[in-house]
Design a protein around this motif. Structure first.
Motif, PDB file in Angstrom:
ATOM      1  N   SER A 159      44.058  41.651  13.704  1.00 30.74           N
ATOM      2  CA  SER A 159      45.087  42.498  14.301  1.00 30.74           C
ATOM      3  C   SER A 159      44.568  43.919  14.448  1.00 30.74           C
ATOM      4  CB  SER A 159      46.350  42.496  13.435  1.00 30.74           C
ATOM      5  OG  SER A 159      47.310  43.406  13.938  1.00 30.74           O
ATOM      6  N   ASN A 160      44.988  44.566  15.523  1.00 33.29           N
ATOM      7  CA  ASN A 160      44.610  45.970  15.737  1.00 33.29           C
ATOM      8  C   ASN A 160      45.582  46.913  15.048  1.00 33.29           C
ATOM      9  OD1 ASN A 160      42.419  45.296  17.437  1.00 33.29           O
ATOM     10  ND2 ASN A 160      43.807  45.066  19.187  1.00 33.29           N
ATOM     11  N   PHE A 161      46.601  46.327  14.407  1.00 36.50           N
ATOM     12  CA  PHE A 161      47.615  47.137  13.744  1.00 36.50           C
ATOM     13  C   PHE A 161      47.652  46.828  12.250  1.00 36.50           C
ATOM     14  CE2 PHE A 161      48.973  46.112  18.070  1.00 36.50           C
ATOM     15  CZ  PHE A 161      49.058  47.387  18.617  1.00 36.50           C
ATOM     16  N   GLN A 162      48.201  47.752  11.506  1.00 33.82           N
ATOM     17  CA  GLN A 162      48.349  47.538  10.065  1.00 33.82           C
ATOM     18  C   GLN A 162      49.374  46.440   9.818  1.00 33.82           C
ATOM     19  OE1 GLN A 162      49.791  50.905   7.829  1.00 33.82           O
ATOM     20  NE2 GLN A 162      48.859  50.185   5.950  1.00 33.82           N
ATOM     21  N   VAL A 163      49.048  45.524   8.916  1.00 35.88           N
ATOM     22  CA  VAL A 163      49.964  44.428   8.600  1.00 35.88           C
ATOM     23  C   VAL A 163      50.221  44.386   7.097  1.00 35.88           C
ATOM     24  CG1 VAL A 163      49.261  43.047  10.589  1.00 35.88           C
ATOM     25  CG2 VAL A 163      48.086  42.747   8.393  1.00 35.88           C
ATOM     26  N   PHE A 164      51.339  43.791   6.718  1.00 35.77           N
ATOM     27  CA  PHE A 164      51.721  43.666   5.315  1.00 35.77           C
ATOM     28  C   PHE A 164      52.021  42.203   5.011  1.00 35.77           C
ATOM     29  CE2 PHE A 164      52.880  47.812   6.889  1.00 35.77           C
ATOM     30  CZ  PHE A 164      52.463  48.684   5.897  1.00 35.77           C
ATOM     31  N   LEU A 165      51.770  41.805   3.787  1.00 37.67           N
ATOM     32  CA  LEU A 165      52.100  40.440   3.376  1.00 37.67           C
ATOM     33  C   LEU A 165      53.581  40.349   3.019  1.00 37.67           C
ATOM     34  CD1 LEU A 165      49.076  39.461   1.081  1.00 37.67           C
ATOM     35  CD2 LEU A 165      49.599  38.550   3.342  1.00 37.67           C
ATOM     36  N   LEU A 166      54.189  39.244   3.380  1.00 32.71           N
ATOM     37  CA  LEU A 166      55.596  39.033   3.041  1.00 32.71           C
ATOM     38  C   LEU A 166      55.750  38.816   1.541  1.00 32.71           C
ATOM     39  CD1 LEU A 166      58.541  38.579   3.909  1.00 32.71           C
ATOM     40  CD2 LEU A 166      57.979  36.156   4.231  1.00 32.71           C
ATOM     41  N   THR A 167      56.572  39.647   0.920  1.00 33.35           N
ATOM     42  CA  THR A 167      56.832  39.530  -0.517  1.00 33.35           C
ATOM     43  C   THR A 167      58.117  38.746  -0.755  1.00 33.35           C
ATOM     44  OG1 THR A 167      58.113  41.583  -0.582  1.00 33.35           O
ATOM     45  CG2 THR A 167      55.726  41.759  -0.935  1.00 33.35           C
ATOM     46  N   LYS A 168      58.275  38.255  -1.955  1.00 29.72           N
ATOM     47  CA  LYS A 168      59.484  37.505  -2.306  1.00 29.72           C
ATOM     48  C   LYS A 168      60.713  38.406  -2.214  1.00 29.72           C
ATOM     49  CE  LYS A 168      61.450  34.369  -5.763  1.00 29.72           C
ATOM     50  NZ  LYS A 168      62.819  34.877  -5.566  1.00 29.72           N
ATOM     51  N   GLU A 169      60.551  39.668  -2.621  1.00 31.00           N
ATOM     52  CA  GLU A 169      61.668  40.613  -2.592  1.00 31.00           C
ATOM     53  C   GLU A 169      62.185  40.804  -1.167  1.00 31.00           C
ATOM     54  OE1 GLU A 169      62.765  45.159  -4.037  1.00 31.00           O
ATOM     55  OE2 GLU A 169      60.668  44.569  -3.796  1.00 31.00           O
ATOM     56  N   LEU A 170      61.263  41.009  -0.216  1.00 28.30           N
ATOM     57  CA  LEU A 170      61.670  41.211   1.171  1.00 28.30           C
ATOM     58  C   LEU A 170      62.255  39.924   1.751  1.00 28.30           C
ATOM     59  CD1 LEU A 170      61.775  43.153   3.560  1.00 28.30           C
ATOM     60  CD2 LEU A 170      59.503  42.347   4.229  1.00 28.30           C
ATOM     61  N   LYS A 171      61.635  38.811   1.419  1.00 28.79           N
ATOM     62  CA  LYS A 171      62.126  37.514   1.889  1.00 28.79           C
ATOM     63  C   LYS A 171      63.557  37.274   1.429  1.00 28.79           C
ATOM     64  CE  LYS A 171      61.165  32.543   1.498  1.00 28.79           C
ATOM     65  NZ  LYS A 171      60.248  31.516   0.925  1.00 28.79           N
ATOM     66  N   ASP A 172      63.829  37.573   0.169  1.00 28.68           N
ATOM     67  CA  ASP A 172      65.172  37.363  -0.379  1.00 28.68           C
ATOM     68  C   ASP A 172      66.186  38.336   0.208  1.00 28.68           C
ATOM     69  OD1 ASP A 172      64.118  35.340  -1.896  1.00 28.68           O
ATOM     70  OD2 ASP A 172      64.010  36.496  -3.757  1.00 28.68           O
ATOM     71  N   LYS A 173      65.797  39.608   0.322  1.00 29.78           N
ATOM     72  CA  LYS A 173      66.736  40.618   0.810  1.00 29.78           C
ATOM     73  C   LYS A 173      67.134  40.379   2.265  1.00 29.78           C
ATOM     74  CE  LYS A 173      65.924  44.475  -2.309  1.00 29.78           C
ATOM     75  NZ  LYS A 173      65.550  45.906  -2.436  1.00 29.78           N
ATOM     76  N   LEU A 174      66.174  39.905   3.055  1.00 33.02           N
ATOM     77  CA  LEU A 174      66.472  39.656   4.467  1.00 33.02           C
ATOM     78  C   LEU A 174      66.874  38.206   4.723  1.00 33.02           C
ATOM     79  CD1 LEU A 174      63.656  41.714   6.266  1.00 33.02           C
ATOM     80  CD2 LEU A 174      66.018  42.381   5.780  1.00 33.02           C
ATOM     81  N   LYS A 175      66.911  37.413   3.652  1.00 30.36           N
ATOM     82  CA  LYS A 175      67.306  36.002   3.737  1.00 30.36           C
ATOM     83  C   LYS A 175      66.471  35.250   4.790  1.00 30.36           C
ATOM     84  CE  LYS A 175      72.021  37.172   2.320  1.00 30.36           C
ATOM     85  NZ  LYS A 175      73.465  37.121   2.652  1.00 30.36           N
ATOM     86  N   LEU A 176      65.171  35.503   4.739  1.00 26.70           N
ATOM     87  CA  LEU A 176      64.270  34.925   5.728  1.00 26.70           C
ATOM     88  C   LEU A 176      63.938  33.477   5.411  1.00 26.70           C
ATOM     89  CD1 LEU A 176      61.817  37.948   6.013  1.00 26.70           C
ATOM     90  CD2 LEU A 176      63.612  37.328   7.635  1.00 26.70           C
ATOM     91  N   LYS A 177      63.945  32.657   6.438  1.00 28.29           N
ATOM     92  CA  LYS A 177      63.598  31.244   6.281  1.00 28.29           C
ATOM     93  C   LYS A 177      62.580  30.777   7.315  1.00 28.29           C
ATOM     94  CE  LYS A 177      68.021  29.866   4.207  1.00 28.29           C
ATOM     95  NZ  LYS A 177      69.224  28.996   4.333  1.00 28.29           N
ATOM     96  N   GLU A 178      62.593  31.452   8.491  1.00 30.16           N
ATOM     97  CA  GLU A 178      61.747  30.984   9.587  1.00 30.16           C
ATOM     98  C   GLU A 178      61.089  32.139  10.349  1.00 30.16           C
ATOM     99  OE1 GLU A 178      64.009  26.895  10.879  1.00 30.16           O
ATOM    100  OE2 GLU A 178      64.927  28.791  11.491  1.00 30.16           O
ATOM    101  N   THR A 179      60.036  31.791  11.061  1.00 25.17           N
ATOM    102  CA  THR A 179      59.345  32.744  11.930  1.00 25.17           C
ATOM    103  C   THR A 179      59.527  32.308  13.391  1.00 25.17           C
ATOM    104  OG1 THR A 179      57.310  31.436  11.725  1.00 25.17           O
ATOM    105  CG2 THR A 179      57.556  33.300  10.229  1.00 25.17           C
ATOM    106  N   VAL A 180      59.555  33.240  14.284  1.00 25.36           N
ATOM    107  CA  VAL A 180      59.348  34.674  14.151  1.00 25.36           C
ATOM    108  C   VAL A 180      60.704  35.322  13.875  1.00 25.36           C
ATOM    109  CG1 VAL A 180      58.672  36.775  15.399  1.00 25.36           C
ATOM    110  CG2 VAL A 180      57.386  34.651  15.748  1.00 25.36           C
ATOM    111  N   SER A 181      60.767  36.217  12.884  1.00 21.11           N
ATOM    112  CA  SER A 181      62.000  36.928  12.571  1.00 21.11           C
ATOM    113  C   SER A 181      61.813  38.427  12.788  1.00 21.11           C
ATOM    114  CB  SER A 181      62.404  36.671  11.114  1.00 21.11           C
ATOM    115  OG  SER A 181      62.828  35.339  10.922  1.00 21.11           O
ATOM    116  N   VAL A 182      62.782  39.025  13.433  1.00 22.35           N
ATOM    117  CA  VAL A 182      62.735  40.474  13.668  1.00 22.35           C
ATOM    118  C   VAL A 182      63.990  41.098  13.072  1.00 22.35           C
ATOM    119  CG1 VAL A 182      62.608  42.313  15.388  1.00 22.35           C
ATOM    120  CG2 VAL A 182      61.448  40.121  15.810  1.00 22.35           C
ATOM    121  N   ALA A 183      63.805  41.960  12.079  1.00 18.17           N
ATOM    122  CA  ALA A 183      64.934  42.600  11.393  1.00 18.17           C
ATOM    123  C   ALA A 183      65.055  44.053  11.822  1.00 18.17           C
ATOM    124  CB  ALA A 183      64.742  42.513   9.886  1.00 18.17           C
ATOM    125  N   SER A 184      66.257  44.457  12.204  1.00 19.23           N
ATOM    126  CA  SER A 184      66.492  45.843  12.616  1.00 19.23           C
ATOM    127  C   SER A 184      67.795  46.346  12.008  1.00 19.23           C
ATOM    128  CB  SER A 184      66.557  45.941  14.148  1.00 19.23           C
ATOM    129  OG  SER A 184      67.576  45.103  14.659  1.00 19.23           O
TER     130      SER A 184
END
Length: 203
Positions: A159-184
């Motif tokens: 990637s030409n951009f900075q990326v971050f690994l998905l953490t359990k905390e973020l996954k839980d807070k945003l209730k993420l289950k599937e990709t691609v997910s965009v949170a705003s």
């Protein structure tokens, strides 16, 4: 400097042995610097191995797992929470502690956001279709997004951009289950909106 220090200690040890019974005894001491250097050499391979293991663990990290979405949908999250005890602040004028938020008070963190907050895009960069989808999504305004990856080893991320690994905390807070997910953040309605996109074509 070290030799001087150890010479002083050697002399002091000899002096103490004289005071003990009036006799002197030979003191056999190993050169301290030699010993330090030897220990350092012995430790080098151990330290190197630990560093390599840590690097390998990081390079093989994939973040918290999510599965590819099979259909597109969206949902909202109310980030509000209720304080379980009184929250105090110190009043400089009266020099007293006062209650800022009483127990049971409901706080919505969005109320305190004043600046710009980028959308969070969670995807699997090892999935070519998802990677292309995200590149197209952020193409015109890449600074408006924060990229978070899942399911792809760090060593394989390109990637030409900075990326971050998905953490359990973020996954839980945003209730993420599937990709691609965009949170705003929807400041008007004071909620977090998560849009899930089903990217056709598989991996």
């Amino acid at each position: 400097m070290f030799k001087r220090v150890f010479i002083v200690f050697s002399t002091f040890g000899l002096f103490c042995s004289v005071l003990a019974d009036g006799k002197t005894y030979p003191i056999v001491e190993r050169d301290a610097i030699e010993e330090i250097e030897e220990r350092g050499k012995n430790a080098e391979p151990i330290i190197k191995k630990k560093i390599e293991d840590a690097q390998n663990r990081f390079l093989n990290s994939t973040g918290e797992p999510l599965k590819p979405a099979t259909k597109s949908y969206s949902y909202s999250i109310d980030p509000s929470y209720t304080v379980d005890r009184d929250i105090y602040y110190y009043d400089e004028n009266t020099r007293q502690w006062k209650v800022l938020y009483p127990k049971g008070y409901k706080i919505n963190p969005i109320d305190y956001i004043t600046g710009f907050t980028p959308d969070i895009v969670v995807y699997n960069p090892c999935n070519k279709k998802e990677s292309d989808f995200v590149e197209n999504l952020i193409r015109n305004n890449p600074l408006n997004y924060m990229l978070v990856t899942t399911g792809c080893p760090v060593k394989n991320i390109k990637s030409n951009f900075q990326v971050f690994l998905l953490t359990k905390e973020l996954k839980d807070k945003l209730k993420l289950k599937e990709t691609v997910s965009v949170a705003s953040i929807d400041k008007k309605n004071k909620v977090i909106v998560v849009k899930v996109y089903a990217v056709k074509g598989g991996r």
